[in-house]
Write a protein that holds these residues in place. Structure first.
Motif, PDB file in Angstrom:
ATOM      1  N   UNK A   1      -4.123   0.958   3.945  1.00  0.00           N
ATOM      2  CA  UNK A   1      -4.415  -0.463   3.738  1.00  0.00           C
ATOM      3  C   UNK A   1      -3.887  -0.982   2.414  1.00  0.00           C
ATOM      4  N   UNK A   2      -3.792  -0.121   1.444  1.00  0.00           N
ATOM      5  CA  UNK A   2      -3.206  -0.536   0.170  1.00  0.00           C
ATOM      6  C   UNK A   2      -1.692  -0.696   0.280  1.00  0.00           C
ATOM      7  N   UNK A   3      -1.044   0.320   0.812  1.00  0.00           N
ATOM      8  CA  UNK A   3       0.414   0.310   0.850  1.00  0.00           C
ATOM      9  C   UNK A   3       0.970  -0.724   1.821  1.00  0.00           C
ATOM     10  N   UNK A   4       0.184  -1.113   2.820  1.00  0.00           N
ATOM     11  CA  UNK A   4       0.643  -2.119   3.778  1.00  0.00           C
ATOM     12  C   UNK A   4       0.877  -3.472   3.111  1.00  0.00           C
ATOM     13  N   UNK A   5       0.328  -3.669   1.931  1.00  0.00           N
ATOM     14  CA  UNK A   5       0.471  -4.935   1.218  1.00  0.00           C
ATOM     15  C   UNK A   5       1.720  -4.984   0.333  1.00  0.00           C
ATOM     16  N   UNK A   6       2.459  -3.863   0.272  1.00  0.00           N
ATOM     17  CA  UNK A   6       3.526  -3.742  -0.710  1.00  0.00           C
ATOM     18  C   UNK A   6       4.887  -3.569  -0.052  1.00  0.00           C
ATOM     19  N   UNK A   7       5.957  -3.806  -0.830  1.00  0.00           N
ATOM     20  CA  UNK A   7       7.298  -3.513  -0.331  1.00  0.00           C
ATOM     21  C   UNK A   7       7.608  -2.040  -0.599  1.00  0.00           C
ATOM     22  N   UNK A   8       8.730  -1.560  -0.067  1.00  0.00           N
ATOM     23  CA  UNK A   8       9.042  -0.130  -0.112  1.00  0.00           C
ATOM     24  C   UNK A   8       9.156   0.397  -1.544  1.00  0.00           C
TER      25      UNK A   8
END
Length: 388
Positions: free
Chosen positions: A212-219
């Motif tokens: 859920x954290x990483x889904x908010x970010x770009x690669x």
């Protein structure tokens, strides 16, 4: 046609996949037109654990657990009562509402085997058809024997509901939540609710939290956060800081990094905060504060983790070791590449305060070199560490 109604009561503390599977099996096998699910307020047969959620919270979770069963209706007829309500009383009220319906009382094996001992059991057994959840061979024989007993003594038939066995109880699940386990036994909606409110002392499953954290970010930012998590764990081990706190803060520290200025201001507003002109002017630093706010409201982080996220871009006077670790991990994770980073990586494992001093000096000098006026908190943090 006679209306067929199932009655399914319990504390649902919390409701889990076993409850759902049993309810769905009952609807299908008994051809129920309606399944009334009734979370108890103060159960007559056992006390609620002291750390149980409020009645409103359990009602909310019960609604979330059974929302995909079309025939299910969640009733609040018991949950807000300040005294125990017996099943016979509830059935009597439902009989008034549905006088011509055929009613099935859904119970587990243990409860079924004690039905005759329930309050006003004679009335109860005359008003409903027992429907017992069977776990197959492990309890079928005892169910059949008791079914014959009820038939002989009360002239009633028992319905047996076969459902996929889930070998977990709500009490076991509560214990698992505190160990970052149990996620597979509950709906994602309810798991999010439990974590955000830290019910049952729950701590987030690492994979769930990271996803859920990483889904908010770009690669590019994803790689940074993963590196920061690894570095924060290593630093926490080195400096005897709570590893779970360091890991949580590292995973969540950049969750609002990709938000626009307007979106960050909206986060402030949703938490009842009006950002200052200085905060608005420092758009690149706003994510630390809004990230901490969302980490608290959505993931229920502790005050210590909140503070570590809140100051991870600027530092502050008199930082805790956890706060220093997140500040430094953000600086030295493997993706970072700038003059002085190798020296900073070395010092971070030798002297935490010296690493903070070096990191703050590098950060401040970079800002000055680029014609940017640093946030005063950074200089104050450096002065505090230097004793000036």
């Amino acid at each position: 046609m006679v209306l067929r109604i199932g009655i399914f009561g319990g504390t649902f503390n919390p409701p889990h996949i076993g409850h759902f599977r049993g309810a769905k099996a009952a609807v299908d096998q008994l051809a129920l037109d309606k399944l009334i699910i009734i979370p108890a307020g103060i159960p007559p047969h056992k006390s609620l654990p002291e750390d149980s959620p409020s009645a409103q919270m359990r009602l909310h979770m019960t609604r979330g657990a059974f929302q995909n069963i079309a025939q299910a209706e969640i009733s609040d007829m018991e949950i807000f009562s300040e005294k125990p309500i017996y099943t016979s009383q509830t059935v009597a009220k439902l009989k008034e509402q549905y006088p011509d319906a055929q009613m099935f009382l859904l119970v587990g094996t243990d409860m079924y085997l004690t039905l005759e001992t329930w309050k006003d059991s004679s009335y109860l057994l005359s008003a409903v058809i027992p429907a017992v959840f069977s776990r197959g061979a492990m309890d079928l024989q005892s169910i059949l024997e008791h079914s014959q007993k009820l038939k002989d003594e009360y002239n009633i038939e028992t319905e047996i509901v076969q459902s996929d066995a889930v070998e977990i109880s709500s009490s076991q699940l509560r214990q698992q939540f505190s160990q970052r386990e149990g996620i597979g036994y509950i709906t994602d909606t309810n798991y999010s609710y439990i974590i955000s409110n830290r019910l049952y002392g729950a701590k987030a499953d690492w994979d769930w939290l990271r996803e859920r954290s990483l889904a908010r970010l770009d690669s590019r930012r994803v790689a940074h956060v993963k590196g920061c998590e690894i570095e924060a764990i290593a630093l926490a081990k080195r400096w005897a800081v709570d590893i779970d706190d360091a890991r949580e803060a590292a995973i969540l520290h950049d969750i609002t990094k990709m938000l626009s200025l307007e979106e960050n201001i909206k986060v402030f507003s949703e938490h009842g905060i009006t950002p200052t002109e200085v905060e608005i002017a420092e758009e690149k630093l706003m994510h630390a504060k809004t990230g901490a706010l969302l980490a608290k409201s959505e993931f229920g982080v502790s005050d210590a983790v909140f503070d570590a996220i809140y100051c991870h871009t600027t530092g502050k006077v008199d930082m805790s070791d956890l706060e220093k670790i997140i500040f430094i991990a953000d600086f030295i994770e493997v993706e970072r590449d700038f003059p002085g980073v190798e020296e900073l990586r070395k010092v971070a494992y030798e002297n935490l305060n010296e690493a903070m001093i070096l990191g703050l000096k590098i950060s401040l000098q970079d800002l000055y070199d680029n014609g940017i006026t640093p946030n005063p908190l950074s200089q104050e943090a450096l002065d505090f560490l230097l004793g000036t």
